[in-house]
Design a protein around this motif. Structure first.
Motif, short mmCIF file in Angstrom:
data_model
loop_
_atom_site.label_atom_id
_atom_site.label_comp_id
_atom_site.label_asym_id
_atom_site.label_seq_id
_atom_site.Cartn_x
_atom_site.Cartn_y
_atom_site.Cartn_z
N ALA A 12 -6.46 -12.50 -52.04
CA ALA A 12 -7.56 -13.47 -52.08
C ALA A 12 -8.77 -12.88 -52.81
O ALA A 12 -9.46 -13.57 -53.56
CB ALA A 12 -7.94 -13.89 -50.66
N GLY A 13 -9.03 -11.59 -52.59
CA GLY A 13 -10.15 -10.95 -53.27
C GLY A 13 -9.98 -10.95 -54.77
O GLY A 13 -10.94 -11.21 -55.52
N TYR A 14 -8.77 -10.69 -55.25
CA TYR A 14 -8.53 -10.70 -56.70
C TYR A 14 -8.68 -12.12 -57.26
O TYR A 14 -9.24 -12.30 -58.35
CB TYR A 14 -7.14 -10.16 -57.02
N ALA A 15 -8.20 -13.10 -56.51
CA ALA A 15 -8.35 -14.48 -56.96
C ALA A 15 -9.82 -14.87 -57.06
O ALA A 15 -10.24 -15.53 -58.03
CB ALA A 15 -7.61 -15.42 -56.00
N LEU A 16 -10.62 -14.46 -56.10
CA LEU A 16 -12.06 -14.75 -56.15
C LEU A 16 -12.72 -14.04 -57.32
O LEU A 16 -13.61 -14.61 -57.98
CB LEU A 16 -12.72 -14.34 -54.83
N LEU A 17 -12.30 -12.82 -57.61
CA LEU A 17 -12.84 -12.11 -58.76
C LEU A 17 -12.51 -12.84 -60.07
O LEU A 17 -13.36 -12.97 -60.96
CB LEU A 17 -12.27 -10.68 -58.81
N ALA A 18 -11.28 -13.33 -60.17
CA ALA A 18 -10.89 -14.07 -61.38
C ALA A 18 -11.71 -15.35 -61.54
O ALA A 18 -12.20 -15.66 -62.63
CB ALA A 18 -9.40 -14.38 -61.33
N LEU A 19 -11.87 -16.10 -60.45
CA LEU A 19 -12.66 -17.33 -60.51
C LEU A 19 -14.12 -17.03 -60.84
O LEU A 19 -14.77 -17.75 -61.61
CB LEU A 19 -12.55 -18.08 -59.18
N GLY A 20 -14.65 -15.96 -60.26
CA GLY A 20 -16.02 -15.59 -60.54
C GLY A 20 -16.22 -15.21 -62.00
O GLY A 20 -17.22 -15.57 -62.62
#
Length: 312
Positions: A12-20
Motif C-alpha cells: 500500500a505504501g508503494y502504491a501511495l508513493l506512485a499515486l503521489g
C-alpha cells in the motif's frame, strides 16, 4: 499475521508513493500549460469580452456551434431543423414509398427575417426533398466563418510554443523501485512468503517501467482550444438564460414550446434533441432518414470519383 500486515503495508505504501508522484507531476504539467497560455495571451491578446445579451445577437445556430465546443456544425444543423419543425414550418411526413421525411407544413413565403439557413431548407422541402439530407457544412459554413472572424472561434490547428516538463517525480520513484523491490524480496525471504514477495517485486518493477515511459499523449506543442474565452462567455450566457430548458431538470411529460425547442437543442444538444423527438411523433425517423440518405449519396459519389482506383 504480523508479517502479512507488514507486506500489505509495504504494498500500500508503494502504491501511495506512485499515486503521489503522478499527482505532483500532473500539477507541474498543469502549471506549465497555464504559463504557456498566459504568455500567448500577453503576446497575442484576443478580442474584447462578450457584451451582455451577445448570445441573443448571434442567434441560436451560432450558439449551437459555440456550445458544441469543437467548432463542428452538426448540432447547429439539427437546431435549425428543430426550430422549423417546432414553429410548424416543417412537419414529419412520408414519401410515396413510405420513407419518413420532413415536408413543408404550408407553402407560404416564410416568416419575415428568416435566416439564410431556413430559406435554403425551405427551398429543399418545397422541391420535395428531405431538408435533413442537406449538407450541414455547406449550409452553416458562413456561420462558423463569421464566428471565427469575430473572435469566438480560433480554428482547430492553432498551437502555442510549449516546453513539455520532465516527469521528475515519477521517474525518481522509478529509479528507486529496484532497490525497494530488492528490499521487499529480502524482507520476506522466508519460503512461506517468497512467492508473494516475488510477485510483489515484479509488480513494482512493472509499475516503475510504466512510470519511466514518456507520456505520448502530452504533445510538445500545445494546441489551443477551438473555443476562445469570448466564445466561452457566450455559451455561459446562453446556459444561464435557458437553464429552465435543461432536459435533466424538466419533467419528461412537459414538451418544449415552439419558441423554446431550438434554444434547448442549441445549448443542451443530444439530450434536448431526444426530449423534443419524444414529443414530436415521426420527427426522429424523418431526420434519421434524411441523414442516412445524405451519407449514402456521399458514399456513392466517393465510389464514382474513385472507380478507377478499384478497377486498377
Amino acid at each position: 499475521m504480523i508479517v502479512w500486515l507488514a507486506w500489505a503495508g509495504s504494498a500500500a505504501g508503494y502504491a501511495l508513493l506512485a499515486l503521489g508522484a503522478l499527482s505532483l507531476d500532473q500539477r507541474i504539467y498543469t502549471r506549465a500549460v497555464a504559463e504557456a497560455l498566459a504568455r500567448h495571451r500577453a503576446t497575442r491578446p484576443e478580442p474584447a469580452d462578450a457584451v451582455p445579451d451577445e448570445d441573443l445577437r448571434l442567434g441560436v445556430a451560432a450558439v449551437a456551434v459555440l456550445a458544441e465546443g469543437d467548432g463542428s456544425i452538426h448540432r447547429a444543423f439539427s437546431t435549425v431543423i428543430i426550430g422549423m419543425v417546432a414553429r410548424g414550418v416543417l412537419k414529419p411526413d412520408t414519401e410515396y414509398d413510405g420513407t419518413p421525411t420532413l415536408a413543408l407544413a404550408h407553402r407560404d413565403e416564410g416568416r419575415p427575417g428568416a435566416s439564410e439557413e431556413e430559406a435554403a431548407l425551405r427551398s429543399l422541402a418545397s422541391s420535395c426533398q428531405n431538408p435533413a439530407g442537406a449538407d450541414p457544412h455547406g449550409l452553416l459554413h458562413p456561420t462558423a466563418d463569421r464566428l471565427m472572424t469575430e473572435g469566438y472561434l480560433r480554428g482547430r490547428g492553432v498551437y502555442v510554443d510549449f516546453q513539455l516538463p520532465c516527469v521528475f517525480w515519477a521517474r525518481t520513484l522509478a529509479a528507486l523501485t529496484l532497490p525497494l523491490a530488492a528490499l521487499e524480496t529480502y524482507a520476506f525471504l522466508d519460503w512461506r512468503y517468497a512467492l508473494v514477495a516475488g510477485w510483489t517485486s515484479i509488480a513494482m518493477i512493472v509499475v516503475a517501467w510504466g512510470l519511466a515511459l514518456p507520456d505520448s499523449e502530452r504533445p510538445q506543442a500545445l494546441r489551443l482550444p477551438v473555443l476562445t474565452e469570448r466564445g466561452a462567455q457566450v455559451v455561459r450566457q446562453a446556459r444561464a438564460r435557458h437553464a429552465h430548458l435543461d432536459p435533466a431538470k424538466r419533467p419528461a411529460s412537459q414538451a418544449y414550446a415552439p419558441d423554446e425547442a431550438a434554444a434547448a437543442c442549441a445549448v443542451f444538444g443530444t439530450a434536448a434533441y431526444s426530449h423534443f423527438a419524444a414529443h414530436t411523433p415521426g420527427f426522429a425517423a424523418a431526420f434519421t432518414a434524411g441523414v442516412e440518405r445524405r451519407l449514402e449519396s456521399r458514399a456513392a459519389d466517393h465510389l464514382r470519383r474513385h472507380w478507377n482506383d478499384f478497377i486498377g
